[in-house]
Structure formats: C-alpha cells, structure tokens
Design an enzyme around this catalytic site. Structure first.
Site, short mmCIF file in Angstrom:
data_model
loop_
_atom_site.label_atom_id
_atom_site.label_comp_id
_atom_site.label_asym_id
_atom_site.label_seq_id
_atom_site.Cartn_x
_atom_site.Cartn_y
_atom_site.Cartn_z
NE ARG A 90 1.39 -10.84 -8.81
CZ ARG A 90 1.45 -11.68 -7.80
NH1 ARG A 90 2.17 -11.37 -6.75
NH2 ARG A 90 0.82 -12.83 -7.82
CB SER A 128 2.00 -12.07 0.33
OG SER A 128 0.88 -11.30 0.05
P1 ADP Z 1 0.39 -13.24 -3.48
O1 ADP Z 1 0.73 -13.74 -4.88
O2 ADP Z 1 0.99 -11.91 -3.20
O3 ADP Z 1 0.55 -14.26 -2.40
P2 ADP Z 1 -2.54 -13.51 -3.26
O4 ADP Z 1 -2.73 -14.95 -3.43
O5 ADP Z 1 -2.97 -12.91 -1.97
O6 ADP Z 1 -1.12 -12.91 -3.56
O7 ADP Z 1 -3.21 -12.75 -4.49
C1 ADP Z 1 -4.51 -12.31 -4.57
C2 ADP Z 1 -4.72 -11.58 -5.88
O8 ADP Z 1 -3.96 -10.38 -5.89
C3 ADP Z 1 -4.32 -12.32 -7.15
O9 ADP Z 1 -5.24 -11.98 -8.16
C4 ADP Z 1 -2.96 -11.75 -7.47
O10 ADP Z 1 -2.68 -11.85 -8.85
C5 ADP Z 1 -3.15 -10.32 -7.04
N1 ADP Z 1 -1.90 -9.66 -6.69
C6 ADP Z 1 -0.98 -10.05 -5.80
N2 ADP Z 1 0.05 -9.18 -5.75
C7 ADP Z 1 -0.23 -8.20 -6.65
C8 ADP Z 1 0.46 -7.04 -7.11
N3 ADP Z 1 1.66 -6.71 -6.63
N4 ADP Z 1 -0.14 -6.28 -8.05
C9 ADP Z 1 -1.33 -6.65 -8.55
N5 ADP Z 1 -2.03 -7.74 -8.20
C10 ADP Z 1 -1.49 -8.50 -7.25
#
Ligand code: ADP
Length: 158
Positions: A90, A128
């Site tokens: 991001r 999230s």
């Molecule tokens: P969060 O940061 O939303 O809690 P996760 O730990 O589930 O997310 O993230 C899993 C993967 O998804 C990571 O590689 C994170 O960088 C990516 N990710 C999370 N939100 C986004 C977004 N809005 N756009 C692109 N990639 C995302």
C-alpha cells in the site's frame, strides 16, 4: 506450473485484499489464499469464519484455493511447493516490514521469491483494522468490503 501463496490475517477480507488476489490469480496457475493462524492475536473472526467469508468472495475464481496454516510461512510454502509469495504493497510504510519479511523468508527458503503487487490506489489507505474501527463506531463500510463481509462485520458489532 507456478504455485503462489498470498498470506494474511484477512480479519476480515477487504476489497484491497480481493483486488490483489484477483490480479495475482491472473498471473499464477494456482494461488493459495492463506489465512495465517496466529494464537497471539485476538481476531474479530475465527479462522473458520474468515475462510468462509473468503470462499464466498472468490468462489468464481477457479485457480484460487482458500486455506489456513499455523506456524511459519516458509514451512507452509515449502509444503505446497510454492515458488512465489505474493504481498500487496500500500504505502511506503508497508515497505520496511515487508522488505524485512521478504529478506528473512528468502534467507530461510531461497527457492521462494516474494512478489509485491502495488495496491489499486483506491485502496491505498484501506486495512482490515480501519474497517473494524469504522464499523465499531457505527460508520459505513460498504465501499471497503464485499457485501457479505459487511453483513458479517455488522453482525459482530450488533
Ligand atoms: P491488514 O493490514 O489489512 O490487516 P493482512 O495482514 O490481512 O492485512 O494483509 C495481508 C496482505 O494483504 C499483506 O501483503 C498486505 O500488505 C496486503 N493488503 C492489505 N490491505 C491491502 C490493500 N488495501 N491493498 C493492497 N494490499 C493490501
């Protein structure tokens, strides 16, 4: 055949996650969308609930397998024969920890490369945690998550 794994907490899956999953699934033959089981976190959704919400979101994408795994990502990647770890990027703030993880993972398992996919800029600030924060205070999360995820989040905070 290139197997890739896209790991995350997905607590819950957002449209940002879904965008990365769709784009990755158009490049790799099989994409494992893998929910990490972390006993030290206290998630809003159980692993089973997260798996179900993700299944419903990607039901129409035949080469995505929705799974969960405990422990180290490199062990799981090696078990399923993955050559690639997919991560969404991001903001610059994601970069430091993602680079650390990618470097450590490659040190432990040199046969696996981490591929970063830049987020669709519409979702640059989406996470999230912010979705949960907005919903917890009664805000509208409609444009950030699939409709069935929105319903499930609202149910949790009812
Ligand atoms: P969060 O940061 O939303 O809690 P996760 O730990 O589930 O997310 O993230 C899993 C993967 O998804 C990571 O590689 C994170 O960088 C990516 N990710 C999370 N939100 C986004 C977004 N809005 N756009 C692109 N990639 C995302």
């Amino acid at each position: 055949m290139t197997i890739a794994v896209y790991p995350g907490s997905f607590d819950p899956l957002t449209l940002g996650h879904l965008d990365i999953a769709k784009r990755a699934s158009s490049i790799f033959e099989t994409l494992y969308l893998a929910v990490m089981v972390n006993p030290h976190k206290s998630p809003l959704f159980t692993v089973e609930e997260r798996l179900q919400l993700i299944e419903e979101s990607v039901a129409d994408i035949k080469n995505i397998k929705v799974v969960s795994f405990p422990g180290l990502l490199v062990h799981y990647a090696s078990d399923i024969g993955a050559k690639v770890i997919v991560k969404g990027l991001r903001l610059v703030s994601d970069f430091e920890s993602e680079l650390q993880q990618a470097t450590m993972n490659r040190q432990m398992l040199p046969s696996v490369e981490t591929f970063f996919i830049p987020t669709n800029n519409h979702y640059s600030y989406l996470s999230s945690s912010i979705v949960k924060e907005i919903a917890r205070h009664g805000g509208n999360i409609h444009e950030f998550v699939p409709a069935h995820v929105e319903a499930a989040v609202l149910q949790k905070y009812k």
